[in-house]
Scaffold this motif. Sequence first.
Motif, PDB file in Angstrom:
ATOM      1  N   ARG A 136       0.827  -1.127   0.133  1.00  0.00           N
ATOM      2  CA  ARG A 136       0.091  -0.096  -0.018  1.00  0.00           C
ATOM      3  C   ARG A 136       1.106   1.061  -0.012  1.00  0.00           C
ATOM      4  NH1 ARG A 136      -5.244  -1.497   1.828  1.00  0.00           N
ATOM      5  NH2 ARG A 136      -5.388  -3.334   2.556  1.00  0.00           N
ATOM      6  N   ARG A 137       1.221   1.652  -1.235  1.00  0.00           N
ATOM      7  CA  ARG A 137       2.267   2.823  -1.367  1.00  0.00           C
ATOM      8  C   ARG A 137       1.749   4.064  -0.928  1.00  0.00           C
ATOM      9  NH1 ARG A 137       6.924   1.503  -4.960  1.00  0.00           N
ATOM     10  NH2 ARG A 137       6.844  -0.706  -5.289  1.00  0.00           N
ATOM     11  N   GLU A 138       0.364   4.080  -0.908  1.00  0.00           N
ATOM     12  CA  GLU A 138      -0.279   5.480  -0.670  1.00  0.00           C
ATOM     13  C   GLU A 138      -0.156   5.786   0.793  1.00  0.00           C
ATOM     14  OE1 GLU A 138      -3.416   2.479   0.238  1.00  0.00           O
ATOM     15  OE2 GLU A 138      -1.663   2.667  -1.453  1.00  0.00           O
TER      16      GLU A 138
END
Length: 874
Positions: A136-138
């Motif tokens: 989950r790069r956000e």
Amino acid sequence: MASAVAAQVQSNPASAPQLQRGIVKMVLSGCAVIVRGQPRGGPPPERQINLSNIRAGALARRAVQGQPDTKDTPDEPWAFQAREFLRKKVIGKEVCFTVENKTPQGREYGMVYLGKDNSGENIAESLVTEGLATVRREGIRGNNPEQARLCDLEDQAKAAKKGLWTEGGGAHTVRDLKYTIENPRNFVDSLHQKPVNAIIEHVRDGCIVRALLLPDYYLVTVMLSGIKCPTFKREADGSETPEPFSAEAKFFTESRLLQRDVQIILESCPNQVILGTILHPNGNITELLLKEGFARCVDWSMAVYTQGAEKLRAAERSAKERKVRIWKDYVAPTANLDQKDRQFVAKVMQVVNADAIVVKLNSGEHKTIHLSSIRPPRLEGEEKNKDKDKRFRPLYDIPYMFEAREFLRKKLIGKKVNVTVDYIRAATSAMETGGVPAFPERTCATVTIGGINIAEALVSKGLATVIRYRQDDDQRSSHYDELLAAELANVSGRSEAVVEYVFSGSRLKLYMPKETCLITFLLAGIECPRGSRNMPSGMQVAEPYSEEATIFTKELVLQREVEVEVESMDKAGNFIGWLHIEGVNLSVALVDNALSKVHFTAERIGTFYLWLIWSEPRMNEGSGRLRSLWANYEEKPKEEVAQLTEEKERVAKYRAVYVTEITDGLHFFAQDVETGTKLESLMESMRGEIAAQPPVEGSFTPRRGDFCIAKFGDGEWYRARIEKIESPAKVHVYYIDYGNREILSSTRLAALPPAFSTRTLLPQATEYTFAFIQVPQDEDARTDAVDSVVRDIQNTQCLLNVEYSGIVCPHVTLQFADSKDDVGLGLVKEGLVMVDVRKEKHLQKMVSDKHAHLNIWRYGDFRDDDADEFGYRR
């Protein structure tokens, strides 16, 4: 709950956030686990930890029952593989974890490490490395080295095209999950009690689990055979009330089996409930539950337990002796007796009746001993009124009471026997018995002489029956299972009988001359209308046509000689099976006359079931009782019974068959030529597998009705079904693809590999008999006819057409493949058989059709100067 777990785990004050420990109870998905603490006086607290910064695919979900707006959702690609990767790595193991974030809804996110500290394997990193989870790069912060490492690992997995990053989208990783089984009984039977690989997905209570069967992904509920654990009773408001030790029993099973790889032997399926035994390398959970006092033995399901009922009894006995858990207040039936009063040797002085003897002790005292758990012959039904006659003498007027007494007298009188007291039955007062004369206190025991259990010998001879007890009634014989086995073995197989009494259309009392016993017999495969009867709540009203069904059965079989074949026993000790009179199967006859419905238990008998369902709605169309019994009947698809439907006009649809076996009764078995190549292919593959992995001689335990493989006289293995077991050296088998029968030693039998079961290819041998002819009653004449048929058609290809139904099998005409001559007509011309004229109009046309070459198939048209008055050649 979270704080309770934290209180049980050690923390590292130098770490931030706090490092905690626990054991992984369950893996919910590739990115969520349930961690529990250590048990202390009961099931421990637990909490769900979701892995931070990653996401794995969602697993399949079943539609909510009762909510039509919901539907099943399948796995997302690679979701099951991620769950399995994580399950195999962490289930049941100690881990440490941190909680980094907690949402307002209470969901906890953190990191999980294998081992006792965070130096162990990081689970999230392992999943990303294998391409089984995305990052989950956000939410990634650049100054967080752990999060940055996850991004690097994901980039490496993408470059290596692992897991989610492989080409094709991963559609092949989505399971074909099956939540229901259309016919669970046939499904269980097809596995032939061979262990099936499985994963335990849910534990409902100590003895009921939900299992995922591999490799076909059937999700089934399995109840452990032979036992019952304390459970959670569901109340009217939907809440659950736990019985004592129910939570502990559930945890005992959960902690050992939940999400573990196991093998399951599916043993039986009564009333749509699948019974089985779960095998795990660390032990048999059924026996462990009993030994630790979390379960009790259950007679009705222990009958199908394949691992040996004596092991369950021994485990339960151990728990009783130690008074653990559910047995904490247990008092043995003979606890107040000294050892010398529990077991002793005595001389038999008198045989009172079939279950009571008087013995002389070493002290000179005389003592009456009753045999445990058996009941001597007695009167039933209307016959009970006889004992009101003052002249009534039970010993001589109750059938077989004298024979039972004489059996004991000849075996025991004047001899020394070994007595083991099983229980003391307390005296009953007149008030307790509803005014019936009171019974004094009884000493009930197992009596043996020369190693022979006298009660078991009586039951084996059919001179006594076994008493059925409430499940919590511990006052029973110490050899109770052996008594039950002797009772069932006494009437198993096909036997002659006389119908003594008819209780209802499908419930009878039979006398078995060979076994010299009276039994209550229930017809298998059908469900007759019930008559009126007294119930605790009042008189139960009779169902429509129950009286007609009773009258029909009485007129057909009462006081007639019949043949019966016992299939099983019910909880009350009644025998269930098939009854034949002069070739007529009573179950079929009742269905045939619209006096009964077909019960689902008939499905396990294959071809015979098809004839039952064919008879069920069609033989009496338009009759009043048909409209009553079948008010809610839904017509079966025509294609299901196309081969069994009688046409109003005869249609000749001959098909090629290969005749494999001729019986002494002039029936024959044939295979359809159309499916012959499938059988050849199956046999070749099966024998190849057997050659590669030969079965271990003697490892197979035959059970009546099971499918297996049998080594024939030519040294090859063939598919077969076990019909009867006389002894390990004499097992009667029927070769399902060829129709012949043989008696073999169990060492020549083995389990049928699942890949070659009847689900893969149905049995290829079908039984037929000749239409329009009468089989000679004279044995020599019948032998001549059979010999002629064997010479002409056995092991040859012919053409077959079904003409009309029969109680046992279809009646057909058979033609030679080359000349098209009728085989049955040839028998008539040779004077070997007589003609059986049919009354049906569509068959009369066939008889009179000149071009059908059957113009002589009528009484009076047969002319042969060399034939006698019965139509046989002199």
